[in-house]
Design a protein around this motif. Structure first.
Motif, short mmCIF file in Angstrom:
data_model
loop_
_atom_site.label_atom_id
_atom_site.label_comp_id
_atom_site.label_asym_id
_atom_site.label_seq_id
_atom_site.Cartn_x
_atom_site.Cartn_y
_atom_site.Cartn_z
N UNK A 222 0.83 -1.20 0.00
CA UNK A 222 0.00 0.00 0.00
C UNK A 222 0.87 1.25 0.00
N UNK A 223 1.87 1.26 0.85
CA UNK A 223 2.72 2.44 0.99
C UNK A 223 3.54 2.74 -0.24
N UNK A 224 4.15 1.71 -0.83
CA UNK A 224 4.96 1.93 -2.02
C UNK A 224 4.12 2.46 -3.17
N UNK A 225 2.96 1.85 -3.36
CA UNK A 225 2.07 2.30 -4.43
C UNK A 225 1.65 3.75 -4.22
N UNK A 226 1.30 4.10 -2.99
CA UNK A 226 0.85 5.46 -2.69
C UNK A 226 1.98 6.47 -2.86
N UNK A 227 3.20 6.08 -2.47
CA UNK A 227 4.34 6.99 -2.57
C UNK A 227 4.54 7.46 -4.00
N UNK A 228 4.61 6.52 -4.94
CA UNK A 228 4.87 6.89 -6.32
C UNK A 228 3.67 7.57 -6.98
N UNK A 229 2.46 7.20 -6.55
CA UNK A 229 1.27 7.83 -7.11
C UNK A 229 1.19 9.30 -6.71
N UNK A 230 1.38 9.60 -5.42
CA UNK A 230 1.24 10.98 -4.96
C UNK A 230 2.37 11.87 -5.49
N UNK A 231 3.52 11.27 -5.79
CA UNK A 231 4.65 12.05 -6.27
C UNK A 231 4.37 12.73 -7.61
N UNK A 232 3.41 12.19 -8.35
CA UNK A 232 3.05 12.75 -9.66
C UNK A 232 1.88 13.72 -9.57
N UNK A 233 1.37 13.98 -8.37
CA UNK A 233 0.18 14.80 -8.20
C UNK A 233 0.52 16.18 -7.66
N UNK A 234 -0.47 17.09 -7.76
CA UNK A 234 -0.34 18.39 -7.11
C UNK A 234 -0.45 18.18 -5.60
N UNK A 235 -0.11 19.20 -4.83
CA UNK A 235 -0.13 19.08 -3.37
C UNK A 235 -1.51 18.70 -2.86
N UNK A 236 -2.55 19.38 -3.34
CA UNK A 236 -3.91 19.10 -2.87
C UNK A 236 -4.35 17.69 -3.27
N UNK A 237 -4.05 17.32 -4.51
CA UNK A 237 -4.40 15.97 -4.98
C UNK A 237 -3.67 14.91 -4.17
N UNK A 238 -2.41 15.20 -3.85
CA UNK A 238 -1.61 14.23 -3.10
C UNK A 238 -2.19 14.01 -1.71
N UNK A 239 -2.60 15.08 -1.05
CA UNK A 239 -3.19 14.93 0.27
C UNK A 239 -4.52 14.18 0.21
N UNK A 240 -5.34 14.48 -0.78
CA UNK A 240 -6.62 13.77 -0.93
C UNK A 240 -6.38 12.28 -1.16
N UNK A 241 -5.43 11.98 -2.02
CA UNK A 241 -5.13 10.58 -2.32
C UNK A 241 -4.57 9.88 -1.09
N UNK A 242 -3.62 10.51 -0.41
CA UNK A 242 -3.00 9.90 0.76
C UNK A 242 -4.01 9.68 1.89
N UNK A 243 -4.95 10.61 2.03
CA UNK A 243 -5.98 10.46 3.07
C UNK A 243 -6.86 9.24 2.78
N UNK A 244 -7.22 9.05 1.51
CA UNK A 244 -8.02 7.87 1.15
C UNK A 244 -7.25 6.59 1.40
N UNK A 245 -5.97 6.62 1.07
CA UNK A 245 -5.13 5.44 1.30
C UNK A 245 -5.04 5.13 2.79
N UNK A 246 -4.89 6.17 3.62
CA UNK A 246 -4.79 5.96 5.07
C UNK A 246 -6.06 5.34 5.63
N UNK A 247 -7.21 5.80 5.15
CA UNK A 247 -8.49 5.25 5.63
C UNK A 247 -8.59 3.77 5.26
N UNK A 248 -8.29 3.46 3.99
CA UNK A 248 -8.35 2.06 3.55
C UNK A 248 -7.35 1.21 4.32
#
Length: 273
Positions: A222-248
């Motif tokens: 989960x963490x590796x996938x999220x790390x590389x995914x958020x790295x390609x996003x804007x700051x706001x998108x990265x936080x939204x994505x990371x928050x969803x990942x944390x909940x799951x």
């Protein structure tokens, strides 16, 4: 905690040797002296990585090499041999670059952590291989370069991962000059994590792997996938994505077990769920 298989397989033949010990799949480039990334070598690496995707006995992957060169990159003799083709080699060049790009991306997208164990020269696509791995531990005898500019061939594909590991100025310094940097400079640039004496390299890599093996495999995935995914996003998108990942992640059984074990002051029993 789920049992880690001590030895599962060992294939000491071909351009890539593979062995599994205590959850660690060790892939060794074994076509010295240059350990070039020929089409055959890339295919062998790709096959091993693909086979490790869903293998629960494999928790960490290490990529190492025989001899004094980690990898000199693409096989220039193999590429040059196809200049006599009717299309002057275009089809083979395209095949080589597409295979290489797919290989590097499969390392980044792989659900298991991948560590480069570097002892010697890593140049061009060999450097690209190091940069694609999640972690890189180098001996103090290691050197790195992107020398394509010296032979009229800019290291454009190695540039992709290089520029995602080091600053733009440092990447362009390497790409424009083609000069070799030592292991300490590579660490300072951010290309490798640690530089250690050659005689301790395997031991230090082993400490990293066993530390990682002790963690929940699901959490690492989960963490590796999220790390590389958020790295390609804007700051706001990265936080939204990371928050969803944390909940799951919080809803996973391993997170429930891990938090419970921490509160109860006991060792967690990971199930990978």
């Amino acid at each position: 905690m789920a049992e880690i298989v001590a030895i599962k397989r060992s294939t000491p033949e071909g351009p890539v040797w593979a062995s599994l010990d205590k959850g660690v799949l060790r892939l060794v480039l074994s076509n010295p002296p240059a350990n070039v990334l020929s089409v055959a070598t890339m295919a062998a690496l790709q096959a091993q990585l693909d086979g490790a995707m869903d293998d629960k006995a494999i928790r960490v992957i290490v990529i190492a090499a025989q001899g004094g060169v980690f990898s000199a990159g693409h096989d220039l003799k193999e590429l040059t041999a196809h200049r006599s083709d009717a299309d002057r080699g275009r089809a083979f060049f395209e095949l080589t670059m597409s295979r290489c790009s797919a290989l590097m991306q499969s390392i980044v997208r792989h659900p298991k952590p991948v560590i480069a164990e570097v002892d010697g020269l890593a140049t061009a696509a060999g450097l690209q291989l190091v940069a694609s791995c999640d972690l890189a531990i180098a001996s103090d005898q290691s050197t790195f370069c992107t020398p394509g500019v010296n032979i009229g061939l800019f290291c454009s594909t190695p540039m992709v991962e290089l520029s995602r590991n080091v600053s733009r100025k440092q990447a362009m310094e390497m790409l424009l000059t083609g000069e070799t940097i030592d292991a300490t400079t590579a660490r300072d640039f951010g290309l490798v994590n640690r530089v250690v004496p050659r005689e301790y390299l395997n031991h230090i890599v082993g400490k990293y792997t066993q530390t990682i093996v002790s963690k929940s495999p699901l959490t690492l995935k989960i963490g590796k996938e999220a790390f590389y995914a958020q790295a390609e996003m804007s700051l706001a998108e990265a936080y939204d994505h990371a928050a969803r990942v944390m909940v799951d992640n919080m809803l996973a059984k391993d997170a429930e077990e891990g938090i419970g074990a921490f509160i109860d002051k006991r060792q967690a029993d990971w199930t990978g769920e």
